[in-house]
Design an enzyme around this catalytic site. Structure first.
Site, PDB file in Angstrom:
ATOM      1  N   LYS A  20       7.293  14.045  -9.062  1.00 27.53           N
ATOM      2  CA  LYS A  20       6.297  14.677  -8.192  1.00 27.53           C
ATOM      3  C   LYS A  20       6.202  13.892  -6.898  1.00 27.53           C
ATOM      4  CE  LYS A  20       2.964  11.442  -8.262  1.00 27.53           C
ATOM      5  NZ  LYS A  20       2.454  10.759  -7.052  1.00 27.53           N
ATOM      6  N   ASP A 145      -1.875  11.030 -14.162  1.00 30.37           N
ATOM      7  CA  ASP A 145      -0.890  12.000 -13.673  1.00 30.37           C
ATOM      8  C   ASP A 145      -0.288  12.867 -14.775  1.00 30.37           C
ATOM      9  OD1 ASP A 145      -1.109  11.317 -11.008  1.00 30.37           O
ATOM     10  OD2 ASP A 145       0.605   9.963 -11.005  1.00 30.37           O
TER      11      ASP A 145
END
Length: 292
Positions: A20, A145
């Site tokens: 990401k 996350d």
């Protein structure tokens, strides 16, 4: 979602866990519990780690292609498997093999993605039927996350990163990522940012508008990360990479997460490849990727 791409064959799951990047990252305040409230827009990119997860009758084992990574309970993928079995009460095990392509400790959520893949794969292998909310709840115990890595795509993250609001998919674009050979302590960056003078903060609403409009030029010009001020001060090489990207045709460039990876959005592959080649002489971990 990550689970949508997992392949099941007999007692084996084959999964890709994607990196990401942060299109925006704002640190709002320190919370009483010591964590920080953040507001950030996250985006999945095509760089991935490959995981092969086999059902076993007992115990959890883990191996990777990188000798310096732990192959025991200190590995977040191992922790994810343990969390799954303890929560579901399933008295079995698994063998996890991870081929790492995502740079380690790079601000790209590589480890979090591995944990997300293990949770999703075991849920499918053992027919546990845990819904997405439950998987995200288990993931949050492992790292802020992990829930995002389970969902993937384009999303606004708030709280400590666990409050996720899906956004329309970002228009496909070409991204160059460069990770210098330095280590950045996320904890030290958060400590330093409390007293740092932040000159400018991300325009989160502006970025959301640009995404909704499919305006990649506006997305690129709106890239912003308040951690960059602190991390670049500690490691000037990060500032140098960012400036060189802009000089080599990036429409916008910024550090991802707490660093040290820098990424830039480029107008086309040809321009990105020329920039890639100029960095590849100096840095080992240089990638051209696309949005996912």
């Amino acid at each position: 979602m990550l689970a949508d791409e997992i392949i099941i064959t007999g007692g084996r799951a084959i999964a890709r866990s994607y990196a990401k990047i942060n299109l925006t990252l704002d640190v709002l305040r320190r919370r009483p519990d010591g964590y920080h409230d953040v507001e950030m827009i996250m985006q999945t990119v095509s760089l991935f780690d490959l995981l092969i997860i086999d059902k076993t009758y007992n115990d959890i084992s883990i191996s990777t292609n990188l000798k310096f990574l732990p192959n025991n309970e200190k590995n977040i993928a191992y922790m994810a498997a343990k969390e799954f079995f303890e929560y579901t009460g399933i008295s079995r095990g698994c063998k996890i093999m991870i081929h790492k392509n995502i740079p380690v400790a790079a601000g790209l959520a590589g480890g979090s993605g591995n944990a997300a893949a293990v949770l999703c794969a075991l849920n499918m292998l053992y027919n546990a039927h845990l819904d997405t909310d439950t998987l995200c709840m288990l993931g949050l115990k492992l790292g802020a996350d992990v829930p995002y890595c389970i969902l993937g795509g384009t999303a606004l993250a708030e709280g400590i990163g666990e409050k996720l609001t899906p956004l329309p998919p970002l228009e496909p674009c070409t991204i160059l990522m460069v990770k210098p050979a330095i280590n950045v302590s996320t904890g030290s960056i958060y400590e330093a940012i409390d007293s740092a003078e932040i000159a400018g903060r991300p325009d989160t609403e502006g970025m959301i508008h640009a995404i909704r409009q499919g305006d990649i030029a506006a997305v690129a010009s709106g890239l912003s990360n308040v951690m960059g001020t602190v991390t670049e001060g500690m490691h000037p090489i990060i500032r140098g990479i960012r400036k060189k990207m802009m000089m080599n045709g990036a429409m916008g460039a910024v550090m991802s997460g707490s660093g040290p990876t820098v990424f830039g959005i480029f107008p086309d592959f040809k321009t990105a490849k020329a920039a890639h080649d100029s960095f590849a002489y100096q840095f080992k971990e240089v990638f051209i990727v696309t949005t996912k």
